[in-house]
Design a protein around this motif. Structure first.
Motif, PDB file in Angstrom:
ATOM      1  N   ASP A 166       0.850  -1.191   0.000  1.00 57.01           N
ATOM      2  CA  ASP A 166       0.000   0.000   0.000  1.00 57.01           C
ATOM      3  C   ASP A 166       0.885   1.239   0.000  1.00 57.01           C
ATOM      4  O   ASP A 166       1.606   1.498   0.972  1.00 57.01           O
ATOM      5  CB  ASP A 166      -0.900  -0.002   1.239  1.00 57.01           C
ATOM      6  N   GLU A 167       0.868   1.987  -1.100  1.00 55.20           N
ATOM      7  CA  GLU A 167       1.684   3.192  -1.267  1.00 55.20           C
ATOM      8  C   GLU A 167       3.137   2.921  -0.849  1.00 55.20           C
ATOM      9  O   GLU A 167       3.685   3.585   0.039  1.00 55.20           O
ATOM     10  CB  GLU A 167       1.112   4.356  -0.454  1.00 55.20           C
ATOM     11  N   PRO A 168       3.815   1.970  -1.484  1.00 60.79           N
ATOM     12  CA  PRO A 168       5.145   1.567  -1.023  1.00 60.79           C
ATOM     13  C   PRO A 168       6.226   2.627  -1.161  1.00 60.79           C
ATOM     14  O   PRO A 168       7.249   2.551  -0.478  1.00 60.79           O
ATOM     15  CB  PRO A 168       5.459   0.357  -1.902  1.00 60.79           C
ATOM     16  N   THR A 169       6.045   3.618  -2.032  1.00 61.29           N
ATOM     17  CA  THR A 169       7.089   4.625  -2.199  1.00 61.29           C
ATOM     18  C   THR A 169       6.925   5.805  -1.244  1.00 61.29           C
ATOM     19  O   THR A 169       7.771   6.695  -1.225  1.00 61.29           O
ATOM     20  CB  THR A 169       7.119   5.152  -3.647  1.00 61.29           C
ATOM     21  N   GLU A 170       5.854   5.816  -0.458  1.00 64.29           N
ATOM     22  CA  GLU A 170       5.693   6.893   0.517  1.00 64.29           C
ATOM     23  C   GLU A 170       6.723   6.717   1.629  1.00 64.29           C
ATOM     24  O   GLU A 170       6.747   5.715   2.337  1.00 64.29           O
ATOM     25  CB  GLU A 170       4.280   6.894   1.113  1.00 64.29           C
ATOM     26  N   GLY A 171       7.598   7.706   1.782  1.00 62.58           N
ATOM     27  CA  GLY A 171       8.656   7.641   2.785  1.00 62.58           C
ATOM     28  C   GLY A 171       9.864   6.843   2.355  1.00 62.58           C
ATOM     29  O   GLY A 171      10.814   6.672   3.133  1.00 62.58           O
ATOM     30  N   LEU A 172       9.855   6.351   1.132  1.00 63.28           N
ATOM     31  CA  LEU A 172      10.964   5.529   0.636  1.00 63.28           C
ATOM     32  C   LEU A 172      12.020   6.416  -0.010  1.00 63.28           C
ATOM     33  O   LEU A 172      11.691   7.336  -0.765  1.00 63.28           O
ATOM     34  CB  LEU A 172      10.434   4.509  -0.371  1.00 63.28           C
ATOM     35  N   ASP A 173      13.298   6.145   0.275  1.00 57.21           N
ATOM     36  CA  ASP A 173      14.375   6.948  -0.302  1.00 57.21           C
ATOM     37  C   ASP A 173      14.674   6.490  -1.729  1.00 57.21           C
ATOM     38  O   ASP A 173      14.104   5.520  -2.232  1.00 57.21           O
ATOM     39  CB  ASP A 173      15.624   6.884   0.583  1.00 57.21           C
ATOM     40  N   GLU A 174      15.579   7.203  -2.384  1.00 57.30           N
ATOM     41  CA  GLU A 174      15.887   6.913  -3.788  1.00 57.30           C
ATOM     42  C   GLU A 174      16.473   5.525  -3.970  1.00 57.30           C
ATOM     43  O   GLU A 174      16.167   4.830  -4.946  1.00 57.30           O
ATOM     44  CB  GLU A 174      16.850   7.973  -4.350  1.00 57.30           C
ATOM     45  N   LEU A 175      17.332   5.109  -3.047  1.00 60.82           N
ATOM     46  CA  LEU A 175      17.885   3.759  -3.131  1.00 60.82           C
ATOM     47  C   LEU A 175      16.760   2.738  -3.033  1.00 60.82           C
ATOM     48  O   LEU A 175      16.710   1.774  -3.805  1.00 60.82           O
ATOM     49  CB  LEU A 175      18.901   3.529  -2.012  1.00 60.82           C
ATOM     50  N   GLY A 176      15.856   2.954  -2.110  1.00 62.42           N
ATOM     51  CA  GLY A 176      14.741   2.043  -1.935  1.00 62.42           C
ATOM     52  C   GLY A 176      13.868   1.962  -3.175  1.00 62.42           C
ATOM     53  O   GLY A 176      13.388   0.884  -3.545  1.00 62.42           O
ATOM     54  N   LYS A 177      13.637   3.101  -3.828  1.00 69.13           N
ATOM     55  CA  LYS A 177      12.816   3.109  -5.033  1.00 69.13           C
ATOM     56  C   LYS A 177      13.478   2.308  -6.159  1.00 69.13           C
ATOM     57  O   LYS A 177      12.794   1.591  -6.896  1.00 69.13           O
ATOM     58  CB  LYS A 177      12.569   4.549  -5.489  1.00 69.13           C
ATOM     59  N   LYS A 178      14.780   2.432  -6.276  1.00 73.39           N
ATOM     60  CA  LYS A 178      15.493   1.663  -7.301  1.00 73.39           C
ATOM     61  C   LYS A 178      15.417   0.167  -7.009  1.00 73.39           C
ATOM     62  O   LYS A 178      15.214  -0.651  -7.914  1.00 73.39           O
ATOM     63  CB  LYS A 178      16.954   2.119  -7.365  1.00 73.39           C
ATOM     64  N   LEU A 179      15.577  -0.192  -5.740  1.00 67.77           N
ATOM     65  CA  LEU A 179      15.533  -1.601  -5.362  1.00 67.77           C
ATOM     66  C   LEU A 179      14.124  -2.167  -5.521  1.00 67.77           C
ATOM     67  O   LEU A 179      13.950  -3.327  -5.941  1.00 67.77           O
ATOM     68  CB  LEU A 179      16.007  -1.766  -3.913  1.00 67.77           C
ATOM     69  N   LEU A 180      13.117  -1.368  -5.190  1.00 72.01           N
ATOM     70  CA  LEU A 180      11.732  -1.811  -5.364  1.00 72.01           C
ATOM     71  C   LEU A 180      11.423  -2.021  -6.838  1.00 72.01           C
ATOM     72  O   LEU A 180      10.801  -3.033  -7.215  1.00 72.01           O
ATOM     73  CB  LEU A 180      10.778  -0.776  -4.764  1.00 72.01           C
ATOM     74  N   TRP A 181      11.840  -1.079  -7.673  1.00 74.09           N
ATOM     75  CA  TRP A 181      11.612  -1.216  -9.118  1.00 74.09           C
ATOM     76  C   TRP A 181      12.270  -2.488  -9.648  1.00 74.09           C
ATOM     77  O   TRP A 181      11.678  -3.233 -10.429  1.00 74.09           O
ATOM     78  CB  TRP A 181      12.149   0.010  -9.843  1.00 74.09           C
ATOM     79  N   ARG A 182      13.498  -2.748  -9.196  1.00 70.16           N
ATOM     80  CA  ARG A 182      14.208  -3.954  -9.639  1.00 70.16           C
ATOM     81  C   ARG A 182      13.465  -5.216  -9.205  1.00 70.16           C
ATOM     82  O   ARG A 182      13.355  -6.175  -9.973  1.00 70.16           O
ATOM     83  CB  ARG A 182      15.628  -3.952  -9.070  1.00 70.16           C
ATOM     84  N   GLU A 183      12.932  -5.192  -7.992  1.00 70.99           N
ATOM     85  CA  GLU A 183      12.180  -6.349  -7.494  1.00 70.99           C
ATOM     86  C   GLU A 183      10.913  -6.572  -8.307  1.00 70.99           C
ATOM     87  O   GLU A 183      10.546  -7.714  -8.631  1.00 70.99           O
ATOM     88  CB  GLU A 183      11.822  -6.139  -6.017  1.00 70.99           C
ATOM     89  N   LEU A 184      10.236  -5.488  -8.664  1.00 68.68           N
ATOM     90  CA  LEU A 184       9.002  -5.603  -9.440  1.00 68.68           C
ATOM     91  C   LEU A 184       9.270  -6.112 -10.852  1.00 68.68           C
ATOM     92  O   LEU A 184       8.495  -6.906 -11.395  1.00 68.68           O
ATOM     93  CB  LEU A 184       8.287  -4.258  -9.493  1.00 68.68           C
ATOM     94  N   ARG A 185      10.349  -5.661 -11.438  1.00 70.69           N
ATOM     95  CA  ARG A 185      10.667  -6.083 -12.800  1.00 70.69           C
ATOM     96  C   ARG A 185      11.102  -7.550 -12.852  1.00 70.69           C
ATOM     97  O   ARG A 185      11.017  -8.183 -13.903  1.00 70.69           O
ATOM     98  CB  ARG A 185      11.769  -5.200 -13.406  1.00 70.69           C
TER      99      ARG A 185
END
Length: 266
Positions: free
Chosen positions: A179-198
């Protein structure tokens, strides 16, 4: 693998802070019906559309007032989540919940464990093979090695959000709900989340609800557009985005919202 939602209805009491009292029941879901298969499904919609309610019901954190959810594994095994099953205390609940990881938009951890111990404890509790190695791998993968000996309660900002996401993946869930995973997430976290989703593992259903992060929505295989507690549109992202000149989820979503406003105005 698939999830089918059949005629879900959910209302809840909301608290009015100004009056220090509960208001009349608010609509969460109203006759919501849809189906999704393995892959990444992003759920869009304005605030109050019912996104969080749908995620909570699917994660079995909340019980529907009416309707049912069917979780289907192949052709041999299926589970049903409904008010009747919840009150009956069906034996399947523990097994099904063990397949689901849910990360709410807001979450607090009150524990005196360090990051390293929190991962190891969860891995041992869930009987993960080679718990120490698995814990160390996921700590490193999500950029948390520098926080290994920090207490979870001391983490803040992006590091804490990365901890929540990494912790939810420790057991390799069959259903990953964010639920809204990028809220409060830093740039490193966003890159890692994107990689996990892909690299979403074959067979896993990943559900993401977001109101504003259209960049994250581009990682979707499928899109669901919610409005007033119901499913307004559902389909493959590549086809829905192709229906607007820009070819992006952001442009499609904006067009759908403009159309909705025009319809309400009429």
């Amino acid at each position: 693998m698939r999830i089918d939602w059949f005629h879900l209805r959910k209302t809840f009491d909301s608290y009015d802070a100004s009056r220090r009292s509960f208001r009349s029941p608010c609509l969460g879901l109203l006759d919501f019906s849809a189906s999704i298969r393995a892959g990444v499904t992003v759920i869009l919609g304005p605030k109050g559309a019912g996104k969080t309610t749908l995620l909570r019901l699917t994660a079995m954190v909340s019980v529907p007032d009416d309707g049912r959810i069917i979780y289907q594994w192949g052709e041999q095994k299926s589970y049903v989540w409904s008010k009747g099953n919840a009150t009956a205390g069906s034996s399947f609940l523990t097994e099904l919940k063990g397949k689901i990881s849910y990360v709410p938009v807001h979450c607090r951890w009150e524990t005196d464990m360090t990051v390293e111990k929190a991962f190891l404890y969860e891995a041992q509790l869930k009987r993960v093979m080679n718990p120490r190695r698995k814990s160390a791998e996921i700590v490193a993968k999500w950029g948390l090695a520098g926080f290994r000996r920090s207490f979870v309660s001391e983490l803040s900002g992006g590091a804490f959000k990365r901890f929540l996401l990494a912790h939810s993946l420790l057991v390799d869930p069959s259903i990953w709900i964010l639920d809204e995973p990028t809220e409060g997430l830093d740039e490193l976290g966003k890159k890692l989340l994107w990689r996990e989703l892909r690299s979403n593992p074959q067979g896993r259903i990943t559900m993401i609800a977001t109101e504003k992060d259209m960049e994250l929505a581009e990682a979707a295989d499928d899109l669901i557009l919610m409005e007033a507690g119901a499913c307004r549109r559902i389909g493959k992202k590549k086809y829905l985005a192709a229906s607007v000149p820009e070819g992006t989820v952001a442009a499609w979503y904006q067009a759908m919202q403009a159309f909705a406003n025009l319809r309400h105005f009429r």
